[in-house]
Design a protein around this motif. Structure first.
Motif, PDB file in Angstrom:
ATOM      1  N   ALA A  20      -2.473  68.808  39.818  1.00  0.00           N
ATOM      2  CA  ALA A  20      -2.173  67.389  40.047  1.00  0.00           C
ATOM      3  C   ALA A  20      -2.324  66.600  38.746  1.00  0.00           C
ATOM      4  O   ALA A  20      -1.507  65.723  38.441  1.00  0.00           O
ATOM      5  CB  ALA A  20      -3.089  66.829  41.126  1.00  0.00           C
ATOM      6  N   ILE A  21      -3.344  66.910  37.969  1.00  0.00           N
ATOM      7  CA  ILE A  21      -3.556  66.219  36.691  1.00  0.00           C
ATOM      8  C   ILE A  21      -2.377  66.481  35.750  1.00  0.00           C
ATOM      9  O   ILE A  21      -1.859  65.550  35.119  1.00  0.00           O
ATOM     10  CB  ILE A  21      -4.872  66.686  36.046  1.00  0.00           C
ATOM     11  N   LYS A  22      -1.939  67.733  35.674  1.00  0.00           N
ATOM     12  CA  LYS A  22      -0.812  68.067  34.788  1.00  0.00           C
ATOM     13  C   LYS A  22       0.456  67.330  35.206  1.00  0.00           C
ATOM     14  O   LYS A  22       1.203  66.842  34.350  1.00  0.00           O
ATOM     15  CB  LYS A  22      -0.585  69.580  34.805  1.00  0.00           C
ATOM     16  N   VAL A  23       0.700  67.247  36.506  1.00  0.00           N
ATOM     17  CA  VAL A  23       1.897  66.549  36.983  1.00  0.00           C
ATOM     18  C   VAL A  23       1.813  65.070  36.650  1.00  0.00           C
ATOM     19  O   VAL A  23       2.784  64.472  36.153  1.00  0.00           O
ATOM     20  CB  VAL A  23       2.082  66.764  38.499  1.00  0.00           C
ATOM     21  N   LEU A  24       0.685  64.443  36.911  1.00  0.00           N
ATOM     22  CA  LEU A  24       0.530  63.011  36.630  1.00  0.00           C
ATOM     23  C   LEU A  24       0.666  62.722  35.135  1.00  0.00           C
ATOM     24  O   LEU A  24       1.130  61.653  34.746  1.00  0.00           O
ATOM     25  CB  LEU A  24      -0.817  62.517  37.148  1.00  0.00           C
ATOM     26  N   GLN A  25       0.281  63.676  34.309  1.00  0.00           N
ATOM     27  CA  GLN A  25       0.424  63.508  32.856  1.00  0.00           C
ATOM     28  C   GLN A  25       1.877  63.660  32.394  1.00  0.00           C
ATOM     29  O   GLN A  25       2.245  63.108  31.356  1.00  0.00           O
ATOM     30  CB  GLN A  25      -0.441  64.541  32.129  1.00  0.00           C
ATOM     31  N   ILE A 103      17.975  65.518  45.863  1.00  0.00           N
ATOM     32  CA  ILE A 103      16.983  65.381  44.788  1.00  0.00           C
ATOM     33  C   ILE A 103      15.791  66.259  45.147  1.00  0.00           C
ATOM     34  O   ILE A 103      15.298  66.228  46.279  1.00  0.00           O
ATOM     35  CB  ILE A 103      16.543  63.911  44.646  1.00  0.00           C
ATOM     36  N   THR A 104      15.322  67.039  44.198  1.00  0.00           N
ATOM     37  CA  THR A 104      14.219  67.961  44.447  1.00  0.00           C
ATOM     38  C   THR A 104      12.931  67.209  44.777  1.00  0.00           C
ATOM     39  O   THR A 104      12.558  66.257  44.089  1.00  0.00           O
ATOM     40  CB  THR A 104      13.974  68.864  43.232  1.00  0.00           C
ATOM     41  N   VAL A 105      12.274  67.639  45.844  1.00  0.00           N
ATOM     42  CA  VAL A 105      10.973  67.093  46.232  1.00  0.00           C
ATOM     43  C   VAL A 105       9.961  68.230  46.205  1.00  0.00           C
ATOM     44  O   VAL A 105      10.208  69.302  46.760  1.00  0.00           O
ATOM     45  CB  VAL A 105      11.013  66.471  47.646  1.00  0.00           C
ATOM     46  N   GLU A 106       8.850  67.999  45.554  1.00  0.00           N
ATOM     47  CA  GLU A 106       7.807  69.023  45.475  1.00  0.00           C
ATOM     48  C   GLU A 106       6.474  68.396  45.872  1.00  0.00           C
ATOM     49  O   GLU A 106       6.041  67.412  45.270  1.00  0.00           O
ATOM     50  CB  GLU A 106       7.719  69.583  44.051  1.00  0.00           C
ATOM     51  N   CYS A 107       5.852  68.957  46.906  1.00  0.00           N
ATOM     52  CA  CYS A 107       4.558  68.444  47.372  1.00  0.00           C
ATOM     53  C   CYS A 107       3.456  69.392  46.935  1.00  0.00           C
ATOM     54  O   CYS A 107       3.471  70.585  47.259  1.00  0.00           O
ATOM     55  CB  CYS A 107       4.557  68.296  48.898  1.00  0.00           C
ATOM     56  N   LEU A 108       2.483  68.869  46.213  1.00  0.00           N
ATOM     57  CA  LEU A 108       1.348  69.665  45.765  1.00  0.00           C
ATOM     58  C   LEU A 108       0.328  69.788  46.894  1.00  0.00           C
ATOM     59  O   LEU A 108       0.166  68.870  47.685  1.00  0.00           O
ATOM     60  CB  LEU A 108       0.690  69.018  44.546  1.00  0.00           C
ATOM     61  N   PRO A 109      -0.366  70.917  46.969  1.00  0.00           N
ATOM     62  CA  PRO A 109      -1.464  71.019  47.938  1.00  0.00           C
ATOM     63  C   PRO A 109      -2.656  70.228  47.431  1.00  0.00           C
ATOM     64  O   PRO A 109      -2.827  70.033  46.223  1.00  0.00           O
ATOM     65  CB  PRO A 109      -1.764  72.521  47.966  1.00  0.00           C
ATOM     66  N   GLY A 110      -3.471  69.768  48.358  1.00  0.00           N
ATOM     67  CA  GLY A 110      -4.632  69.001  47.920  1.00  0.00           C
ATOM     68  C   GLY A 110      -5.329  68.280  49.058  1.00  0.00           C
ATOM     69  O   GLY A 110      -5.114  68.612  50.234  1.00  0.00           O
ATOM     70  N   PRO A 111      -6.136  67.293  48.736  1.00  0.00           N
ATOM     71  CA  PRO A 111      -6.987  66.646  49.740  1.00  0.00           C
ATOM     72  C   PRO A 111      -6.208  65.958  50.849  1.00  0.00           C
ATOM     73  O   PRO A 111      -5.167  65.352  50.620  1.00  0.00           O
ATOM     74  CB  PRO A 111      -7.756  65.599  48.916  1.00  0.00           C
ATOM     75  N   THR A 112      -6.739  66.080  52.055  1.00  0.00           N
ATOM     76  CA  THR A 112      -6.303  65.289  53.200  1.00  0.00           C
ATOM     77  C   THR A 112      -7.469  65.257  54.170  1.00  0.00           C
ATOM     78  O   THR A 112      -8.136  66.271  54.377  1.00  0.00           O
ATOM     79  CB  THR A 112      -5.030  65.873  53.838  1.00  0.00           C
ATOM     80  N   ALA A 113      -7.740  64.108  54.757  1.00  0.00           N
ATOM     81  CA  ALA A 113      -9.005  63.906  55.468  1.00  0.00           C
ATOM     82  C   ALA A 113      -9.137  64.730  56.745  1.00  0.00           C
ATOM     83  O   ALA A 113     -10.228  65.183  57.089  1.00  0.00           O
ATOM     84  CB  ALA A 113      -9.181  62.420  55.787  1.00  0.00           C
TER      85      ALA A 113
END
Length: 246
Positions: A20-25, A103-113
């Motif tokens: 996630a950090i790499k993508v946001l960067q 348009i390509t959509v890519e969802c990263l795995p990560g937090p969800t409550a």
């Protein structure tokens, strides 16, 4: 030309993934439900990127402009205040329009409550239904009536000032002895996971000042014993038949 859906921590800022950090960067700009909240996270990560508002009140007006930016070759990341975008947060409309426009959509795995709340509830989680926030007024009773016969564990989001009312409604529909759990402030310093029957949870939280984000898990209706017995008998018959064949 890509849209990234980037989950963000639901409380503990250390729960961001390396990916996630790499993508946001790497993206051209970041779409945020609340730029102030996301700004805190980005400063924590030492990330400096253009930040634009994308929330429930402006998504219909802004979605076409964002599609145009993506078609021009921009790469965007969508984040919510906490958790995975699109789960009880804005994101569905933009994802749908991206798919329609190839348009390509890519969802990263990560937090969800709801995942940690469900897993640590102690309730059956092999099959469950995520209900998110129930309607506040119109349609609320209808939805609860529909869930009265639900056999899977049910997962709900709720706000602190509505928790007691919701638990009482659950007790009225599902019965006061139905097992349930309430998770509060997940991943934060004052995380709390309270388990018991609906009547026990009502008594507990009636004595407390309720704060923070909440996830409520309610066990589903138990299948009728007759139905369960018939399935079991069928399984025995099949096994016995295989033994005879051997």
């Amino acid at each position: 030309m890509k849209l990234y859906l980037v989950p963000t921590p639901i409380g503990n800022l250390d729960d961001i993934t390396l990916r996630a950090i790499k993508v946001l960067q790497s993206v051209d700009s970041i779409l945020a439900e609340d730029t102030r909240t996301s700004g805190v996270l980005l400063r924590h990560l030492n990330i400096s990127k253009p930040l634009h508002s994308y929330h429930i009140f402006n998504e219909h007006q802004t979605v076409q402009r964002l599609i145009n930016q993506l078609k021009e070759g921009k790469t965007l990341a969508l984040v919510s205040d906490a958790g995975t975008p699109g789960i009880s947060d804005p994101g569905f409309l933009l994802v749908r329009e991206c798919i329609r426009n190839e348009i390509t959509v890519e969802c990263l795995p990560g937090p969800t409550a709801f995942v940690p709340a469900l897993v640590n509830s102690g309730l059956p989680n092999d099959r469950f239904t995520f209900e998110g926030f129930l309607p506040h007024k119109k349609g609320r009773q209808t939805r609860l009536a529909e869930l009265a016969a639900e056999e899977r564990t049910m997962v709900f989001y709720e706000s602190p000032h509505r928790l007691l009312k919701t638990l009482q409604q659950f007790a009225d529909v599902f019965g006061p002895d139905r097992p349930a759990s309430v998770s509060r402030e997940l991943t934060k310093m004052f995380e709390e996971n309270q388990r018991g029957t609906l009547s026990e949870l009502i008594a507990y939280f009636a004595q407390k000042t309720i704060k923070g984000e909440l996830v409520v898990c309610v066990q589903g209706k138990e299948p009728s014993r007759g139905k369960a017995k018939r399935v079991y008998d069928t399984e025995l018959d099949d096994t016995e038949k295989e033994d005879e064949d051997e």
